[in-house]
Scaffold this motif. Structure first.
Motif, mmCIF file in Angstrom:
data_model
loop_
_atom_site.group_PDB
_atom_site.id
_atom_site.type_symbol
_atom_site.label_atom_id
_atom_site.label_comp_id
_atom_site.label_asym_id
_atom_site.label_seq_id
_atom_site.Cartn_x
_atom_site.Cartn_y
_atom_site.Cartn_z
ATOM 1 N N UNK A 139 0.806 -1.220 0.000
ATOM 2 C CA UNK A 139 0.000 0.000 0.000
ATOM 3 C C UNK A 139 0.840 1.272 0.000
ATOM 4 N N UNK A 140 2.093 1.187 0.402
ATOM 5 C CA UNK A 140 2.927 2.371 0.622
ATOM 6 C C UNK A 140 2.947 3.350 -0.555
ATOM 7 N N UNK A 141 3.111 2.902 -1.813
ATOM 8 C CA UNK A 141 3.195 3.886 -2.917
ATOM 9 C C UNK A 141 1.942 4.739 -3.087
ATOM 10 N N UNK A 142 0.824 4.314 -2.502
ATOM 11 C CA UNK A 142 -0.422 5.040 -2.703
ATOM 12 C C UNK A 142 -0.807 5.905 -1.510
ATOM 13 N N UNK A 143 -0.028 5.893 -0.457
ATOM 14 C CA UNK A 143 -0.382 6.608 0.760
ATOM 15 C C UNK A 143 0.424 7.883 0.891
ATOM 16 N N UNK A 144 -0.253 8.966 1.323
ATOM 17 C CA UNK A 144 0.431 10.248 1.500
ATOM 18 C C UNK A 144 1.337 10.224 2.727
ATOM 19 N N UNK A 145 0.932 9.487 3.764
ATOM 20 C CA UNK A 145 1.721 9.409 4.994
ATOM 21 C C UNK A 145 1.747 7.962 5.480
ATOM 22 N N UNK A 146 2.550 7.115 4.830
ATOM 23 C CA UNK A 146 2.554 5.691 5.215
ATOM 24 C C UNK A 146 3.056 5.453 6.626
ATOM 25 N N UNK A 147 3.832 6.378 7.188
ATOM 26 C CA UNK A 147 4.355 6.179 8.543
ATOM 27 C C UNK A 147 3.250 6.245 9.596
ATOM 28 N N UNK A 148 2.099 6.822 9.226
ATOM 29 C CA UNK A 148 0.987 6.916 10.174
ATOM 30 C C UNK A 148 0.117 5.668 10.164
ATOM 31 N N UNK A 149 0.436 4.723 9.298
ATOM 32 C CA UNK A 149 -0.375 3.524 9.163
ATOM 33 C C UNK A 149 0.151 2.439 10.090
ATOM 34 N N UNK B 292 -3.284 -2.926 8.392
ATOM 35 C CA UNK B 292 -3.071 -1.825 7.453
ATOM 36 C C UNK B 292 -4.381 -1.400 6.808
ATOM 37 N N UNK B 293 -5.172 -2.366 6.371
ATOM 38 C CA UNK B 293 -6.428 -2.047 5.677
ATOM 39 C C UNK B 293 -7.349 -1.222 6.561
ATOM 40 N N UNK B 294 -7.529 -1.661 7.796
ATOM 41 C CA UNK B 294 -8.434 -0.951 8.702
ATOM 42 C C UNK B 294 -7.904 0.428 9.028
ATOM 43 N N UNK B 295 -6.589 0.565 9.182
ATOM 44 C CA UNK B 295 -6.007 1.869 9.489
ATOM 45 C C UNK B 295 -6.200 2.840 8.332
ATOM 46 N N UNK B 296 -6.055 2.364 7.105
ATOM 47 C CA UNK B 296 -6.272 3.220 5.933
ATOM 48 C C UNK B 296 -7.702 3.752 5.932
ATOM 49 N N UNK B 297 -8.658 2.883 6.188
ATOM 50 C CA UNK B 297 -10.052 3.321 6.211
ATOM 51 C C UNK B 297 -10.316 4.253 7.384
ATOM 52 N N UNK B 298 -9.665 3.992 8.516
ATOM 53 C CA UNK B 298 -9.841 4.872 9.672
ATOM 54 C C UNK B 298 -9.305 6.277 9.381
#
Length: 299
Positions: A136-146, A151-157
């Motif tokens: 998922x990292x290439x698509x996230x603006x702030x992957x360090x916050x995940x 990972x999936x639930x955190x992205x939705x949160x």
């Protein structure tokens, strides 16, 4: 995933692409050689062989067929439910893209929509026991916050938090926030459905019983066929073995529909569909090409 164009009878008979033959060839060869050996011994030493009635094998084969059909139906239901879950993922993503046009900040909207691509990649990797955060990292603006825990639930949160702040700031209405949140709930349901399928295999004793019974049936069958059929016994034993071993192997393949077997769900192609829909909604051109099947078999 293998696509299935209109059938060609001759190619159906001899194709190996997508066929289960490669997985069961050794087992079929084993029972064929055993049957040939039993016929050979019976021809040279008939006194050592007592007439064996085919009736027990008929009854056992019928019962075994019924139980195997139940198991294969259960495995196919898992495969089909997984496909419906991924279909819902695409529906919810497209709806989120369409309903997010009211977000005035283009950078924030792009961050939200790209995180949905990250969710799809993370879910695909999670179901394959791979590194979901790296996917998922290439698509996230702030992957360090995940959180690496889920990972999936955190992205939705995180996406839900962005929508909530937009509603509090008055940038979107409460009704629009409720609609966007409902889409995120739908994606959560998709994740839970896939995790339920992945984490709850068929009861092992049931599968083990079928495995053992199939081997016992195929190994003992030549003793009943050797005397009445002679050298035709290996042929019929191979056909029966191919049928039972094949159905057993197909059930094993469909039981976990999220792997990389030829007949598993085309989740990589479905993730690419999500990418293309999100990027199209953001006005990105050119879009990444849709993933096409590497090969095909005939139905």
């Amino acid at each position: 995933m293998i696509v299935h164009p209109r059938p060609d009878v001759l190619r159906v008979l001899f194709t190996l692409k997508g066929s289960i033959v490669k997985r069961i060839a050794l087992r079929c060869l084993m029972v064929t050689l055993l049957a040939a050996l039993i016929v050979l011994v019976e021809r040279h030493y008939p006194a050592f062989f007592y007439p064996v009635s085919a009736t027990p094998f008929t009854l056992l084969g019928l019962s075994l067929s019924i139980f195997m059909s139940f198991r294969n139906n259960a495995c196919y239901d898992r495969w089909w439910e997984g496909r419906k879950a991924w279909g819902k993922l695409i529906i919810e993503t497209r709806s989120f893209v369409r309903e997010s046009v009211v977000i005035a900040d283009p950078a924030l909207r792009a961050e939200l929509l790209r995180s949905l691509c990250g969710f799809a990649h993370a879910l695909n990797a999670r179901l394959r026991n791979e590194d979901d955060l790296a996917a998922a990292r290439p698509w996230l603006a702030n992957p360090n916050a995940i959180s690496a825990h889920n990972v999936c639930d955190t992205i939705l949160r995180e996406a839900g938090g962005h929508c909530s702040r937009l509603a509090q700031q008055g940038q979107i209405s409460d009704w629009r926030y409720s609609v966007l949140e409902q889409r995120l709930v739908g994606l959560t349901e998709v994740q839970a459905t896939c995790e339920r399928i992945k984490g709850t295999p068929l009861p092992f004793p049931y599968t083990l019983l079928l495995h053992r019974t199939i081997y016992i049936f195929c190994l003992l069958l030549p003793f009943a066929l050797a005397e009445p059929l002679g050298w035709l016994a290996p042929l019929f034993t191979t056909i029966v073995g191919y049928t039972f071993f094949g159905l057993d192997a197909i059930g094993n393949e469909l039981e976990d529909p999220f792997g990389r077997d030829e007949n598993d769900l085309p989740t990589d192609a479905l993730v690419r569909t999500v990418e293309r829909d999100v990027l199209a909604g953001l006005g990105v051109e050119p879009l990444p090409p849709a993933l096409e099947p590497v090969g095909y078999v005939l139905s």
